[in-house]
Design a protein around this motif. Structure first.
Motif, PDB file in Angstrom:
ATOM      1  N   THR B  84       0.856  -1.183   0.000  1.00 27.20           N
ATOM      2  CA  THR B  84       0.000   0.000   0.000  1.00 27.20           C
ATOM      3  C   THR B  84       0.891   1.231   0.000  1.00 27.20           C
ATOM      4  O   THR B  84       1.799   1.358   0.823  1.00 27.20           O
ATOM      5  N   GLN B  85       0.628   2.099  -0.955  1.00 25.32           N
ATOM      6  CA  GLN B  85       1.541   3.216  -1.168  1.00 25.32           C
ATOM      7  C   GLN B  85       0.876   4.527  -0.800  1.00 25.32           C
ATOM      8  O   GLN B  85       0.401   5.265  -1.649  1.00 25.32           O
ATOM      9  N   ASP B  86       0.817   4.787   0.510  1.00 24.11           N
ATOM     10  CA  ASP B  86       0.218   6.020   1.015  1.00 24.11           C
ATOM     11  C   ASP B  86       1.292   6.973   1.504  1.00 24.11           C
ATOM     12  O   ASP B  86       2.349   6.536   1.941  1.00 24.11           O
ATOM     13  N   PHE B  87       0.984   8.244   1.435  1.00 26.80           N
ATOM     14  CA  PHE B  87       1.903   9.265   1.927  1.00 26.80           C
ATOM     15  C   PHE B  87       1.083  10.496   2.246  1.00 26.80           C
ATOM     16  O   PHE B  87      -0.112  10.542   1.959  1.00 26.80           O
ATOM     17  N   TYR B  88       1.684  11.519   2.850  1.00 25.24           N
ATOM     18  CA  TYR B  88       0.953  12.764   3.101  1.00 25.24           C
ATOM     19  C   TYR B  88       0.424  13.311   1.784  1.00 25.24           C
ATOM     20  O   TYR B  88       1.190  13.525   0.849  1.00 25.24           O
ATOM     21  N   GLU B  89      -0.877  13.540   1.743  1.00 18.89           N
ATOM     22  CA  GLU B  89      -1.539  13.905   0.488  1.00 18.89           C
ATOM     23  C   GLU B  89      -1.015  15.208  -0.113  1.00 18.89           C
ATOM     24  O   GLU B  89      -0.894  15.339  -1.321  1.00 18.89           O
ATOM     25  N   ASN B  90      -0.708  16.192   0.743  1.00 18.66           N
ATOM     26  CA  ASN B  90      -0.398  17.520   0.213  1.00 18.66           C
ATOM     27  C   ASN B  90       1.082  17.789  -0.021  1.00 18.66           C
ATOM     28  O   ASN B  90       1.473  18.892  -0.369  1.00 18.66           O
ATOM     29  N   ILE B  91       1.889  16.766   0.167  1.00 20.04           N
ATOM     30  CA  ILE B  91       3.328  16.970  -0.005  1.00 20.04           C
ATOM     31  C   ILE B  91       3.678  16.849  -1.503  1.00 20.04           C
ATOM     32  O   ILE B  91       2.987  16.155  -2.257  1.00 20.04           O
ATOM     33  N   SER B  92       4.714  17.553  -1.931  1.00 24.77           N
ATOM     34  CA  SER B  92       5.149  17.436  -3.327  1.00 24.77           C
ATOM     35  C   SER B  92       6.080  16.226  -3.458  1.00 24.77           C
ATOM     36  O   SER B  92       6.587  15.713  -2.455  1.00 24.77           O
ATOM     37  N   VAL B  93       6.310  15.816  -4.689  1.00 26.66           N
ATOM     38  CA  VAL B  93       7.224  14.700  -4.948  1.00 26.66           C
ATOM     39  C   VAL B  93       8.598  15.010  -4.351  1.00 26.66           C
ATOM     40  O   VAL B  93       9.202  14.185  -3.655  1.00 26.66           O
ATOM     41  N   LYS B  94       9.062  16.222  -4.591  1.00 24.81           N
ATOM     42  CA  LYS B  94      10.383  16.610  -4.082  1.00 24.81           C
ATOM     43  C   LYS B  94      10.382  16.612  -2.544  1.00 24.81           C
ATOM     44  O   LYS B  94      11.332  16.141  -1.908  1.00 24.81           O
ATOM     45  N   GLY B  95       9.283  17.150  -1.963  1.00 21.62           N
ATOM     46  CA  GLY B  95       9.165  17.189  -0.510  1.00 21.62           C
ATOM     47  C   GLY B  95       9.202  15.787   0.088  1.00 21.62           C
ATOM     48  O   GLY B  95       9.870  15.547   1.102  1.00 21.62           O
ATOM     49  N   ALA B  96       8.503  14.862  -0.552  1.00 21.02           N
ATOM     50  CA  ALA B  96       8.476  13.483  -0.075  1.00 21.02           C
ATOM     51  C   ALA B  96       9.873  12.871  -0.136  1.00 21.02           C
ATOM     52  O   ALA B  96      10.330  12.211   0.804  1.00 21.02           O
ATOM     53  N   LEU B  97      10.570  13.127  -1.251  1.00 27.89           N
ATOM     54  CA  LEU B  97      11.915  12.574  -1.403  1.00 27.89           C
ATOM     55  C   LEU B  97      12.884  13.161  -0.371  1.00 27.89           C
ATOM     56  O   LEU B  97      13.710  12.444   0.200  1.00 27.89           O
ATOM     57  N   ASP B  98      12.760  14.470  -0.116  1.00 28.58           N
ATOM     58  CA  ASP B  98      13.630  15.104   0.882  1.00 28.58           C
ATOM     59  C   ASP B  98      13.409  14.483   2.257  1.00 28.58           C
ATOM     60  O   ASP B  98      14.355  14.256   3.017  1.00 28.58           O
ATOM     61  N   TYR B  99      12.131  14.201   2.552  1.00 31.28           N
ATOM     62  CA  TYR B  99      11.787  13.604   3.847  1.00 31.28           C
ATOM     63  C   TYR B  99      12.384  12.201   3.965  1.00 31.28           C
ATOM     64  O   TYR B  99      13.102  11.896   4.921  1.00 31.28           O
ATOM     65  N   ILE B 100      12.103  11.360   2.962  1.00 29.42           N
ATOM     66  CA  ILE B 100      12.573   9.963   2.999  1.00 29.42           C
ATOM     67  C   ILE B 100      14.108   9.903   3.005  1.00 29.42           C
ATOM     68  O   ILE B 100      14.723   9.098   3.704  1.00 29.42           O
ATOM     69  N   SER B 101      14.741  10.793   2.244  1.00 25.11           N
ATOM     70  CA  SER B 101      16.204  10.731   2.089  1.00 25.11           C
ATOM     71  C   SER B 101      16.923  10.897   3.436  1.00 25.11           C
ATOM     72  O   SER B 101      18.031  10.399   3.609  1.00 25.11           O
ATOM     73  N   LYS B 102      16.260  11.572   4.397  1.00 26.25           N
ATOM     74  CA  LYS B 102      16.900  11.796   5.697  1.00 26.25           C
ATOM     75  C   LYS B 102      17.141  10.498   6.462  1.00 26.25           C
ATOM     76  O   LYS B 102      17.958  10.448   7.368  1.00 26.25           O
ATOM     77  N   PHE B 103      16.400   9.432   6.098  1.00 24.15           N
ATOM     78  CA  PHE B 103      16.577   8.160   6.794  1.00 24.15           C
ATOM     79  C   PHE B 103      17.776   7.362   6.278  1.00 24.15           C
ATOM     80  O   PHE B 103      18.107   6.325   6.826  1.00 24.15           O
ATOM     81  N   TYR B 104      18.365   7.838   5.184  1.00 21.14           N
ATOM     82  CA  TYR B 104      19.425   7.038   4.564  1.00 21.14           C
ATOM     83  C   TYR B 104      20.708   7.838   4.396  1.00 21.14           C
ATOM     84  O   TYR B 104      20.711   8.854   3.709  1.00 21.14           O
ATOM     85  N   LYS B 105      21.785   7.340   5.004  1.00 18.67           N
ATOM     86  CA  LYS B 105      23.072   8.031   4.872  1.00 18.67           C
ATOM     87  C   LYS B 105      23.594   7.981   3.449  1.00 18.67           C
ATOM     88  O   LYS B 105      24.269   8.885   2.994  1.00 18.67           O
ATOM     89  N   ARG B 106      23.269   6.877   2.744  1.00 15.89           N
ATOM     90  CA  ARG B 106      23.855   6.725   1.421  1.00 15.89           C
ATOM     91  C   ARG B 106      22.950   7.230   0.290  1.00 15.89           C
ATOM     92  O   ARG B 106      23.091   6.816  -0.860  1.00 15.89           O
ATOM     93  N   TRP B 107      22.001   8.061   0.607  1.00 18.28           N
ATOM     94  CA  TRP B 107      21.087   8.594  -0.409  1.00 18.28           C
ATOM     95  C   TRP B 107      21.880   9.290  -1.511  1.00 18.28           C
ATOM     96  O   TRP B 107      22.770  10.090  -1.231  1.00 18.28           O
ATOM     97  N   ASP B 108      21.564   8.973  -2.774  1.00 17.73           N
ATOM     98  CA  ASP B 108      22.312   9.504  -3.910  1.00 17.73           C
ATOM     99  C   ASP B 108      21.420  10.494  -4.684  1.00 17.73           C
ATOM    100  O   ASP B 108      20.523  10.096  -5.422  1.00 17.73           O
ATOM    101  N   ASN B 109      21.686  11.797  -4.486  1.00 21.16           N
ATOM    102  CA  ASN B 109      20.829  12.815  -5.100  1.00 21.16           C
ATOM    103  C   ASN B 109      20.841  12.778  -6.626  1.00 21.16           C
ATOM    104  O   ASN B 109      19.822  13.002  -7.271  1.00 21.16           O
ATOM    105  N   GLU B 110      22.015  12.485  -7.186  1.00 20.07           N
ATOM    106  CA  GLU B 110      22.131  12.411  -8.640  1.00 20.07           C
ATOM    107  C   GLU B 110      21.255  11.294  -9.178  1.00 20.07           C
ATOM    108  O   GLU B 110      20.543  11.448 -10.169  1.00 20.07           O
ATOM    109  N   TYR B 111      21.336  10.153  -8.500  1.00 22.90           N
ATOM    110  CA  TYR B 111      20.566   8.988  -8.938  1.00 22.90           C
ATOM    111  C   TYR B 111      19.063   9.236  -8.769  1.00 22.90           C
ATOM    112  O   TYR B 111      18.256   8.824  -9.592  1.00 22.90           O
ATOM    113  N   GLU B 112      18.723   9.955  -7.695  1.00 25.64           N
ATOM    114  CA  GLU B 112      17.314  10.335  -7.487  1.00 25.64           C
ATOM    115  C   GLU B 112      16.799  11.125  -8.705  1.00 25.64           C
ATOM    116  O   GLU B 112      15.737  10.824  -9.241  1.00 25.64           O
TER     117      GLU B 112
END
Lengths: 123, 284
Positions: B84-112
């Motif tokens: 099930t793929q739910d998330f905060y309804e009013n967040i933007s794609v970029k906002g969601a990615l910024d939020y999730i990326s904080k959980f991962y030290k190895r997040w690769d912005n270029e690859y994103e």
């Protein structure tokens, strides 16, 4: 890419990829010393496991059809075209044999089969 | 080495036992398809592996650590695509990615960025305006952008149209070609993964029917047509190897594993046909 996978074929997928590349070399789609597509490109294009593609490349390299330049890629070996032509020839013959078997089972005798082959030739 | 090892897992909700005895493993660099009918407990198993359900009995190890599911440092090595793929309804794609990326030290912005453009996802779109297919692609971006060593996907493509499914698998295959990540994917769209999975694990009735290499499965399970007489003459030993019998106008169509019969022409099957024959055969 001309390669295709047949899901119900008794030939495993790595074998189908291998045969496909051999046929492409025999038909001049890949020339000697030409670079082959990467494992990743083939895997993505055919939607198959990259390990399966690697295995096909490894076997082609054991059979002296391709060679690997580390970090650069896989290339068609000198003399591979003739080798591949022979392999394709053998495979086509065995395919024809299998088809003719069906005719034999259906009761066509040797003469009738020879006639079919001659008719095909004159086409 | 095994990246995931599930041993004698038992899990239920109240009186309802969902998983009775589940054992299987995912070796490093392998793609394992986890298959079975709807409602057999695939999602329950995956949630247990992700530490979202606690097993009643049995053990789940991640990288040989039996408490791995609960350790953030280990969960960080996993890319998870939930069912099930739910998330905060009013967040933007970029906002969601910024939020999730904080959980991962190895997040690769270029690859994103690369994934977003491959998926034709606009960073400015709002989550609530995304189609199901776009949501699935966003969740795949969550899962892949930190280049995980293990990817766990739960029915990732069941709501996608053929084009979105194709994009989805192309990106996944492209990443595993590069990183040699291990993959556990549950699905009932067997045709999607029959050429991708190294192995299949079949779940039915809360138990594992088998874990087998794809090639071995295709090699050992075949189909043949036989007459009624022929079927009667078979020994018990031989009959045990039959997975599914279907009556036809002139006799029987049988699906069997490693059954050596004289005067029988065996036909090769696709993985989908094999798995369906196992599931249908259980009711016979």
């Amino acid at each position: 890419m001309k390669l295709r996978i047949d899901d119900t074929s008794p030939i495993p997928i790595y074998g189908q990829i291998k045969n496909g590349i051999i046929q492409m070399i025999a038909l001049g789609d890949f020339k000697e010393n030409e670079k082959l597509p990467s494992v990743r490109d083939v895997a993505v294009a055919l939607k198959v496991n990259p390990n399966t593609v690697s295995r096909a490349f490894t076997e082609l390299s054991i059979e002296k059809i391709i060679y690997t330049k580390r970090g650069i890629g896989n290339f068609v070996k000198n003399g591979a075209e003739d080798l591949c032509k022979k392999k394709v020839y053998k495979r086509v013959l065995s395919n024809i044999d299998q088809e003719l078997d069906i005719l034999k089972k259906a009761g066509f005798d040797k003469k009738a089969i020879e006639k079919i082959i001659n008719d095909m030739r004159s086409k | 080495m095994d990246v995931i090892e599930v041993k004698n897992l038992m899990l239920g909700f109240g009186r309802k036992k969902v998983l009775r005895d589940v054992s299987f493993s995912v070796a490093k660099g392998k793609v394992v398809g986890y298959v079975g009918r709807n409602g057999t407990g695939k999602t329950t198993t995956i949630k247990a592996i992700m530490g979202l359900y606690r097993p009643e009995a049995g053990e789940i190890s991640l990288w040989s650590d039996p408490k791995g599911s609960y350790k953030p440092r280990i969960r960080e090595r996993i890319g998870y695509v939930p069912e099930t793929q739910d998330f905060y309804e009013n967040i933007s794609v970029k906002g969601a990615l910024d939020y999730i990326s904080k959980f991962y030290k190895r997040w690769d912005n270029e690859y994103e960025k690369e994934l977003l453009s491959q998926f034709r996802l606009s960073p400015k779109s709002h989550f609530k305006d995304l189609s199901r297919g776009e949501k699935a692609k966003l969740f795949l971006t969550f899962a892949l952008a930190h280049k995980p060593e293990l990817i766990i996907m739960d029915e990732p493509t069941s709501h996608l149209d053929p084009v979105a499914r194709s994009d989805f698998w192309e990106s996944t295959i492209s990443l595993i070609s590069e990183t040699n990540a291990s993959v556990l994917v549950s699905t009932h769209i067997l045709s999607d993964i029959e050429n991708i999975a190294d192995e299949f694990v079949l779940l039915s009735g809360g138990k594992i029917v088998f874990q087998t290499e794809t090639e071995e499965l295709k090699h050992s399970v075949k189909k043949a047509y036989i007459t009624e007489e022929y079927l009667q003459k078979m020994t018990d030993e031989q009959r045990k190897k039959i997975i599914l019998t279907k009556k036809t106008a002139k006799g029987y169509e049988i699906y069997a594993k490693n059954l050596d019969l004289k005067d029988c022409e065996w036909e090769s099957l696709s993985v989908e046909e094999i798995l369906v024959s196992y599931l249908k055969g259980e009711n016979q």
